[in-house]
Design a protein around this motif. Structure first.
Motif: not given
Ligand SMILES: CC(=O)CC(=O)SCCNC(=O)CCNC(=O)[C@H](O)C(C)(C)COP(=O)(O)OP(=O)(O)OC[C@H]1O[C@@H](n2cnc3c(N)ncnc32)[C@H](O)[C@@H]1OP(=O)(O)O
Ligand SMILES: NC(=O)C1=CN([C@@H]2O[C@H](COP(=O)(O)OP(=O)(O)OC[C@H]3O[C@@H](n4cnc5c(N)ncnc54)[C@H](OP(=O)(O)O)[C@@H]3O)[C@@H](O)[C@H]2O)C=CC1
Length: 291
Positions: A12-21
């Motif tokens: 979701g919103q957080m999972g995609n951002g965590i994967a990104h970084v």
């Protein structure tokens, strides 16, 4: 213990951002969700957010290509058993998180560290339902993850020093800054921020201000980058309500009672940006207040 492969649960919103970084920082990422659609959406969002960084010369096109190649997805939770570090970023419901950890534990390697990106839920309680409470921590990223500098580190009652040190080093490798919080409801950021957002909803509910005047007042009067109601929509109204309930139940103080208007929006499924409508309607060219 060196971390190279990272499993992320919840796209979701957080999972995609965590994967990104993590991918940008050189880690191999395996992301899972219960819906292929969520995984597909997450990959295209990560691609867009990386492209935004390329267009602003923050990273090169090559950095983006290498980062995207580091992210794999799966619908099988058991596949995350091969990772060195797991970050759970599924819905803010304790039963959902507990079920995930119970299903995952039989597949894990002995050294794998388990973490939750939970905004508020007891790390000690989540850890107690796994086979490794000494290797379990709260690993709390802020939204949007590629931009926000802070990561809250929360130790459960049993978390050992090696686990804490390993995660502290990971935060540094990500180029972010950690803050340590004790394992009490909503830790530091949301213990302070969420009651402020809830108070903004009360201000609307009691007719003290409109959606527009409340957000304008805090942006222009307190230099908030987003108004509190705009921020609530950005976080997700279901997540905001879940955090208020954790505070209200965990601290047994009526000052944390969630505003009935917040509950109403969640019950209507108006969860904010992620469903297209919350305190603002995002389905047109510009956001329009819904009250
Ligand atoms: C609920 C919890 O458990 C904990 C929490 O997260 S509490 C919530 C914490 N977050 C906040 O308070 C967010 C407050 N809002 C802000 O800081 C800003 O409005 C914002 C950073 C989100 C956007 O800033 P802005 O100036 O309006 O946007 P903009 O200038 O377009 O973008 C600034 C940078 O953010 C990036 N960005 C903006 N929105 C983004 C998004 N949704 N996802 C990823 N990156 C984003 C842009 O790419 C840009 O990055 P670079 O500097 O690398 O180029
Ligand atoms: N939103 C925010 O600003 C912040 C949130 N957090 C925390 O991060 C976590 C995730 O929040 P957020 O990303 O906003 O939530 P979202 O609702 O955006 O995403 C949650 C994702 O988890 C999926 N999911 C639900 N159940 C499972 C499961 N059993 N296994 C795998 N995936 C599952 C959901 O799928 P589906 O939609 O199909 O149910 C959804 O795709 C929460 O604990 C939240 O408190 C932390 C910091 C900031």
């Amino acid at each position: 213990m060196a971390v190279q492969t990272v499993g992320i649960i919840g796209a979701g919103q957080m999972g995609n951002g965590i994967a990104h970084v993590f991918a940008l920082a050189g880690y191999d990422v395996l992301m899972t969700d219960i819906s292929q659609d969520a995984l597909d959406k997450a990959l295209s969002l990560i691609d867009r957010n990386l492209e935004r960084q390329v267009s602003r010369d923050r990273i090169t096109a090559d950095d983006k290509k290498i980062a995207m190649a580091r992210i794999r997805t799966t619908l099988k939770l058991a596949d995350l058993g091969q990772t060195d570090l797991v970050i759970e970023a599924a819905t803010e419901r304790e039963t959902v998180k507990q079920a995930i950890f119970e299903d995952l534990v039989p597949h894990l390697k002995p050294h794998t560290i388990l973490t939750s990106n939970t905004s508020s839920i007891s790390i000690t309680r989540l850890a107690s339902r796994t086979d490794r409470p000494e290797k379990f921590m709260g690993f709390h990223f802020m939204n949007p993850v590629p931009v926000m500098q802070l990561v809250e580190l929360i130790r459960g009652i049993a978390t050992d020093e090696e686990t804490y040190k390993t995660l502290h080093e990971v935060v540094e490798k990500l180029g972010k800054t950690s803050a340590s919080a004790e394992d009490f409801p909503a830790f530091i950021v949301n213990r302070i921020l969420m009651p402020m957002i809830n108070e903004a909803v009360y201000t609307l509910y009691e007719g003290v201000g409109s959606v527009k005047s409340i957000d304008e007042s805090m942006k222009l009067g307190a230099n908030w980058p987003m108004g509190p109601l705009e921020l609530a929509d950005f976080i997700g109204l279901d997540t905001c309500l879940a955090i208020m309930n954790v505070l209200h139940d965990g601290l047994a103080d009526t000052k944390y009672r969630p505003c009935p208007l917040l509950t109403k929006y969640v019950e209507a499924g108006w969860l904010g940006r992620k469903t297209g409508r919350g305190f603002y309607d995002y389905r047109g060219d510009t956001p329009v207040p819904t009250r």
